[in-house]
Design a protein around this motif. Structure first.
Motif, mmCIF file in Angstrom:
data_model
loop_
_atom_site.group_PDB
_atom_site.id
_atom_site.type_symbol
_atom_site.label_atom_id
_atom_site.label_comp_id
_atom_site.label_asym_id
_atom_site.label_seq_id
_atom_site.Cartn_x
_atom_site.Cartn_y
_atom_site.Cartn_z
ATOM 1 N N UNK A 12 0.903 -1.120 0.102
ATOM 2 C CA UNK A 12 0.026 -0.141 -0.047
ATOM 3 C C UNK A 12 0.827 1.262 0.075
ATOM 4 N N UNK A 13 0.598 2.355 -0.858
ATOM 5 C CA UNK A 13 1.209 3.441 -0.857
ATOM 6 C C UNK A 13 0.613 4.940 -0.633
ATOM 7 N N UNK A 14 1.341 5.761 -0.071
ATOM 8 C CA UNK A 14 0.594 7.029 0.067
ATOM 9 C C UNK A 14 1.518 8.080 -0.441
ATOM 10 N N UNK A 15 1.335 9.122 -1.276
ATOM 11 C CA UNK A 15 2.139 10.157 -1.821
ATOM 12 C C UNK A 15 1.694 11.335 -0.728
ATOM 13 N N UNK A 16 2.954 12.167 -0.398
ATOM 14 C CA UNK A 16 2.514 13.399 0.434
ATOM 15 C C UNK A 16 3.452 14.486 -0.337
ATOM 16 N N UNK A 17 3.203 15.606 -0.121
ATOM 17 C CA UNK A 17 3.922 16.877 -0.725
ATOM 18 C C UNK A 17 4.242 17.881 0.421
ATOM 19 N N UNK A 77 11.793 9.625 -2.246
ATOM 20 C CA UNK A 77 11.055 10.687 -3.131
ATOM 21 C C UNK A 77 12.144 10.655 -4.376
ATOM 22 N N UNK A 78 11.716 11.086 -5.255
ATOM 23 C CA UNK A 78 12.311 11.455 -6.565
ATOM 24 C C UNK A 78 13.613 12.664 -6.264
ATOM 25 N N UNK A 79 14.564 12.523 -6.951
ATOM 26 C CA UNK A 79 15.594 13.382 -6.808
ATOM 27 C C UNK A 79 15.163 14.886 -6.941
ATOM 28 N N UNK A 80 15.346 15.721 -6.280
ATOM 29 C CA UNK A 80 14.861 17.174 -6.272
ATOM 30 C C UNK A 80 13.426 17.436 -6.404
ATOM 31 N N UNK A 81 12.692 16.423 -5.650
ATOM 32 C CA UNK A 81 11.367 16.535 -5.587
ATOM 33 C C UNK A 81 10.724 16.815 -4.092
ATOM 34 N N UNK A 85 6.971 9.481 -1.140
ATOM 35 C CA UNK A 85 6.301 8.185 -1.301
ATOM 36 C C UNK A 85 6.269 7.121 -0.050
ATOM 37 N N UNK A 86 5.627 6.725 0.494
ATOM 38 C CA UNK A 86 5.572 6.138 1.619
ATOM 39 C C UNK A 86 5.043 4.554 1.283
ATOM 40 N N UNK A 87 5.620 3.593 1.204
ATOM 41 C CA UNK A 87 5.224 2.307 0.946
ATOM 42 C C UNK A 87 5.107 1.161 2.024
ATOM 43 N N UNK A 125 -1.468 13.611 -0.870
ATOM 44 C CA UNK A 125 -1.726 14.243 -2.296
ATOM 45 C C UNK A 125 -2.362 12.893 -3.077
ATOM 46 N N UNK A 126 -2.094 11.568 -2.519
ATOM 47 C CA UNK A 126 -2.603 10.646 -3.400
ATOM 48 C C UNK A 126 -2.420 9.179 -2.463
ATOM 49 N N UNK A 127 -3.605 8.691 -2.573
ATOM 50 C CA UNK A 127 -3.528 7.417 -1.618
ATOM 51 C C UNK A 127 -4.375 7.472 -0.561
ATOM 52 N N UNK A 128 -4.350 6.168 0.147
ATOM 53 C CA UNK A 128 -3.562 5.006 -0.119
ATOM 54 C C UNK A 128 -4.243 4.295 -1.133
ATOM 55 N N UNK A 129 -3.152 3.777 -1.846
ATOM 56 C CA UNK A 129 -3.488 2.783 -3.049
ATOM 57 C C UNK A 129 -2.873 1.324 -2.507
ATOM 58 N N UNK A 130 -3.629 0.296 -2.511
ATOM 59 C CA UNK A 130 -3.433 -0.733 -2.067
ATOM 60 C C UNK A 130 -3.453 -2.068 -3.220
#
Length: 182
Positions: A12-17, A77-81, A85-87, A125-130
């Motif tokens: 499961x994952x969650x994206x945060x800003x 996290x992606x470089x310079x982003x 993303x929490x998995x 921002x997004x999730x949780x997606x499982x």
């Protein structure tokens, strides 16, 4: 082996800003973006600490330690982003989803508490997606890998057997090895 003996794992994952505000201006400056990107690394490290995982465990009433839960969580996290993303990986898809939801609620609150200036904010921002299907073990990959290993092992065994074969197979072998006529 992969099908019958390995416990399937679900993700499961969650994206945060991560956002940093300075002053009362609505304009986004380059300095704010750079600060947000740098704070992203700090917040990634904070997510797997007891101060954040403890309340998640209490809210979900899970009987595991913070260290055990931290081992199931990958923060990237992606470089310079500014996006984190929490998995979460767990043997139970519902539990992985609940942990992701708990992190989605608690991380922004705890980050705001830890950064008392009020200028740092984290938003889900997004999730949780499982995943409904197990993400591990990858049965197809394991079968292909096992087949390749078996093929190489068979070739190695045949080669060693050929090298260790000291039997005479023809009269020419006896002539060449012993130097005698047959």
């Amino acid at each position: 082996y992969s099908t019958f003996f390995v416990t399937p794992m679900y993700g499961s994952s969650v994206k945060m800003f991560v956002d940093v505000k300075s002053g009362n201006t609505d304009k986004v400056t380059n300095e704010q973006i750079v600060t947000s990107v740098r704070l992203t690394e700090t917040i990634k490290a904070l997510i797997v600490t007891d101060s954040i995982l403890g309340p998640v465990l209490e809210e979900l009433d899970l009987n595991v330690s913070s260290a055990s839960l931290a081992n199931r969580i990958t923060v990237s996290s992606a470089d310079n982003s500014q996006v984190i993303t929490i998995k979460i990986i767990d043997s139970n898809s519902e539990r992985a989803h609940k942990i992701a939801e708990g992190l989605k609620k608690i991380v922004p609150v705890k980050v705001n508490e830890l950064f008392k200036s009020g200028n740092v904010a984290v938003f889900a921002v997004d999730g949780p997606t499982t995943s409904s299907k197990p993400i591990s073990p990858n049965v197809k990959k394991n079968v292909v890998t096992s087949a390749l290993v078996a093929f190489v092992a068979i070739l190695a065994l045949a080669f060693v057997r050929y090298l260790l074969n000291f039997t005479f197979n023809s009269s020419d072998d006896i002539k060449s090895f012993l130097g005698m006529r047959v």
